[in-house]
Write a protein that holds these residues in place. Sequence first.
Motif, mmCIF file in Angstrom:
data_model
loop_
_atom_site.group_PDB
_atom_site.id
_atom_site.type_symbol
_atom_site.label_atom_id
_atom_site.label_comp_id
_atom_site.label_asym_id
_atom_site.label_seq_id
_atom_site.Cartn_x
_atom_site.Cartn_y
_atom_site.Cartn_z
ATOM 1 N N ARG A 1 -7.170 24.448 29.909
ATOM 2 C CA ARG A 1 -6.205 25.296 30.608
ATOM 3 C C ARG A 1 -5.416 26.183 29.645
ATOM 4 N N MET A 2 -5.097 25.654 28.473
ATOM 5 C CA MET A 2 -4.380 26.462 27.494
ATOM 6 C C MET A 2 -5.218 27.674 27.084
ATOM 7 N N GLU A 3 -6.488 27.443 26.795
ATOM 8 C CA GLU A 3 -7.351 28.514 26.302
ATOM 9 C C GLU A 3 -7.784 29.482 27.398
ATOM 10 N N LYS A 4 -7.993 28.986 28.613
ATOM 11 C CA LYS A 4 -8.516 29.834 29.678
ATOM 12 C C LYS A 4 -7.440 30.411 30.595
ATOM 13 N N GLU A 5 -6.269 29.772 30.609
ATOM 14 C CA GLU A 5 -5.227 30.215 31.533
ATOM 15 C C GLU A 5 -3.965 30.687 30.805
ATOM 16 N N VAL A 6 -3.370 29.810 29.999
ATOM 17 C CA VAL A 6 -2.068 30.099 29.408
ATOM 18 C C VAL A 6 -2.143 31.207 28.362
ATOM 19 N N LYS B 110 3.406 27.191 17.776
ATOM 20 C CA LYS B 110 3.474 25.812 18.254
ATOM 21 C C LYS B 110 4.150 25.708 19.619
ATOM 22 N N TYR B 111 4.760 26.807 20.075
ATOM 23 C CA TYR B 111 5.584 26.762 21.284
ATOM 24 C C TYR B 111 4.972 27.529 22.450
ATOM 25 N N VAL B 112 3.670 27.749 22.412
ATOM 26 C CA VAL B 112 3.006 28.503 23.467
ATOM 27 C C VAL B 112 3.261 27.884 24.845
ATOM 28 N N PHE C 237 8.700 31.675 30.762
ATOM 29 C CA PHE C 237 8.293 32.953 31.345
ATOM 30 C C PHE C 237 7.989 32.799 32.834
ATOM 31 N N GLN C 238 7.282 31.738 33.192
ATOM 32 C CA GLN C 238 6.951 31.482 34.594
ATOM 33 C C GLN C 238 8.206 31.228 35.428
ATOM 34 N N ALA C 239 9.251 30.699 34.772
ATOM 35 C CA ALA C 239 10.502 30.410 35.491
ATOM 36 C C ALA C 239 11.381 31.646 35.658
ATOM 37 N N GLY C 240 10.934 32.790 35.091
ATOM 38 C CA GLY C 240 11.656 34.029 35.326
ATOM 39 C C GLY C 240 12.472 34.564 34.171
ATOM 40 N N TYR C 241 12.220 34.070 32.959
ATOM 41 C CA TYR C 241 13.003 34.494 31.805
ATOM 42 C C TYR C 241 12.200 35.355 30.845
ATOM 43 N N GLN C 242 12.880 36.329 30.243
ATOM 44 C CA GLN C 242 12.320 37.013 29.086
ATOM 45 C C GLN C 242 12.380 36.018 27.925
ATOM 46 N N THR D 115 10.257 8.667 23.847
ATOM 47 C CA THR D 115 9.813 9.876 23.166
ATOM 48 C C THR D 115 10.045 9.782 21.663
ATOM 49 N N LYS D 116 9.309 10.619 20.922
ATOM 50 C CA LYS D 116 9.520 10.785 19.488
ATOM 51 C C LYS D 116 10.214 12.120 19.244
ATOM 52 N N HIS D 117 10.369 12.467 17.981
ATOM 53 C CA HIS D 117 11.131 13.639 17.569
ATOM 54 C C HIS D 117 10.710 14.913 18.295
ATOM 55 N N GLU D 118 9.415 15.155 18.415
ATOM 56 C CA GLU D 118 8.918 16.360 19.075
ATOM 57 C C GLU D 118 8.794 16.104 20.577
ATOM 58 N N ILE D 119 9.932 16.134 21.252
ATOM 59 C CA ILE D 119 9.964 15.822 22.681
ATOM 60 C C ILE D 119 9.091 16.787 23.469
ATOM 61 N N TYR D 120 9.002 18.028 23.025
ATOM 62 C CA TYR D 120 8.199 19.033 23.718
ATOM 63 C C TYR D 120 6.698 18.804 23.520
ATOM 64 N N MET D 121 6.319 17.761 22.788
ATOM 65 C CA MET D 121 4.925 17.352 22.645
ATOM 66 C C MET D 121 4.759 15.916 23.141
ATOM 67 N N SER D 122 5.436 15.616 24.226
ATOM 68 C CA SER D 122 5.380 14.280 24.817
ATOM 69 C C SER D 122 4.236 14.187 25.819
ATOM 70 N N ASP D 123 4.006 12.973 26.300
ATOM 71 C CA ASP D 123 3.014 12.755 27.350
ATOM 72 C C ASP D 123 3.504 13.403 28.639
ATOM 73 N N ASP D 124 2.615 13.501 29.618
ATOM 74 C CA ASP D 124 2.902 14.257 30.841
ATOM 75 C C ASP D 124 4.160 13.795 31.570
ATOM 76 N N SER D 125 4.348 12.487 31.698
ATOM 77 C CA SER D 125 5.489 11.993 32.471
ATOM 78 C C SER D 125 6.809 12.414 31.832
ATOM 79 N N HIS D 126 6.889 12.336 30.517
ATOM 80 C CA HIS D 126 8.123 12.745 29.839
ATOM 81 C C HIS D 126 8.272 14.264 29.813
#
Length: 320
Positions: free
Chosen positions: A12-17, A65-67, A74-79, A295-306
Motif C-alpha cells: 500500500r505504501m508503494e502503490k497508494e501512499v 522516514k515520515y511518509v 494531509f488526508q486529514a486536511g492539513y498542509q 510502545t518504544k521510543h518511535e511511537i509512530y512506528m508502532s504496531d497497528d493497534s497502537h
Amino acid sequence: MEIITETDYRDRMEKEVVPFLKKHRHSGFFCPDNGQDKIYYESYRKEDAKGVIAMVHGFSESAEKYVEMIYYFFQAGYQVYIMDQRGHGRSARGQEDLSLVHIDRFEQYLSDLDYLATEVADREDKGLPRYLYAHSMGGGIGAAFMEWHPSVFEGAVLSSPMIRPLTGGIPLGIARGIAEIQVMLGKGATYVPGHHAYRGDETFETSAATSAERYEYYAGKRRSQPNFQTNGASYSWLREAARMSKYILNKENCGKIVGKVLVFQAEQEDYVDKGAQEIFTGQVKSARMVPMPGTKHEIYMSDDSHMRVYVEEILDFLEK
C-alpha cells in the motif's frame, strides 16, 4: 482515519501512499538567515486546508522516514511542511562524514525551524493556523522553539521528546563537561564514545519500533542511500544537546509557552529521559501527557493497534 495496516504495508505504501503524495509534493532548499547552508524541505499543499503542520524529525533521521505520518496529516486536511534537519538527509553537512550528526550551536536548529514556519510556510499559506509535530530530538527542538518563539504555533505534538537525552548512566552535567573539553581540544566533530559510523547491522529486535513492517520499510531505504545513514553524535552535538536541555527545563522558559502542547511518552524508553518529560509537562500549564503503554521510543512506528490510538489522539488534539 484509516491507517495503513501491517498486513499489506509495503504494497500500500508503494502503490497508494507514495504515488499520491508525489502528486502533491513540492521539494526544494532554503537558506536561513541569508547563509550558505542549504536546508532541504518538502511541502504538501491543498486547497481549503484547515491548517499548517510543520514536522521536525529526530536524531539521525530524515523527512523520508515520515511518509506515513505526512499522508495522515494531509488526508486529514492539513498542509504539511517537513525538512531534513541540518546535518541530516539531503541538508547541509558541517563535515564530510555522512554518518556523523554534528552541530555547532543548537540555536541553528531553532533558526531553521523558524524559517520553515515563518518564511516558507507563511509565504505560501499565509493566514492558516500553524501546528507543530516533532519527534525525539525534534521534540526537544520543538519545546525550545515554543519557549523561544511562543507566538508561531497554536499547538504542538511532541512525540517522545528529547527534553533531556540519556547518556549511558553518566550524569548529563558530567557528559557536557567532557564534551566541552573535547570541543576546546579541537575534537568537537569526533564521535562520542559508543557512537560510530553507519555499519548497516541494525535489526528490528534492537530497534526503537514495535512494527517490523514499518521498521523495515525505512531501514531498506537507509541501507541503500548514504544520505540517510546519519548514525552517531559528535562531542559538539552532545554539548549542545545538554545546553538545549537546560534551556528547555528552565521554569521561566516553560512559563513562556502559550500554545497547547501534547506530550506522548513511550513506555519502553531507551533514548530520552522520561523524568525530564514529566518535569517539562508539569511546568507548562498548557501541556498534557499521554502515556503510551506497550510502545518504544518511535511511537509512530508502532504496531497497528497502537498506531490507531496514536493517530486518532493527535488528530483529535488538532481538531480541538
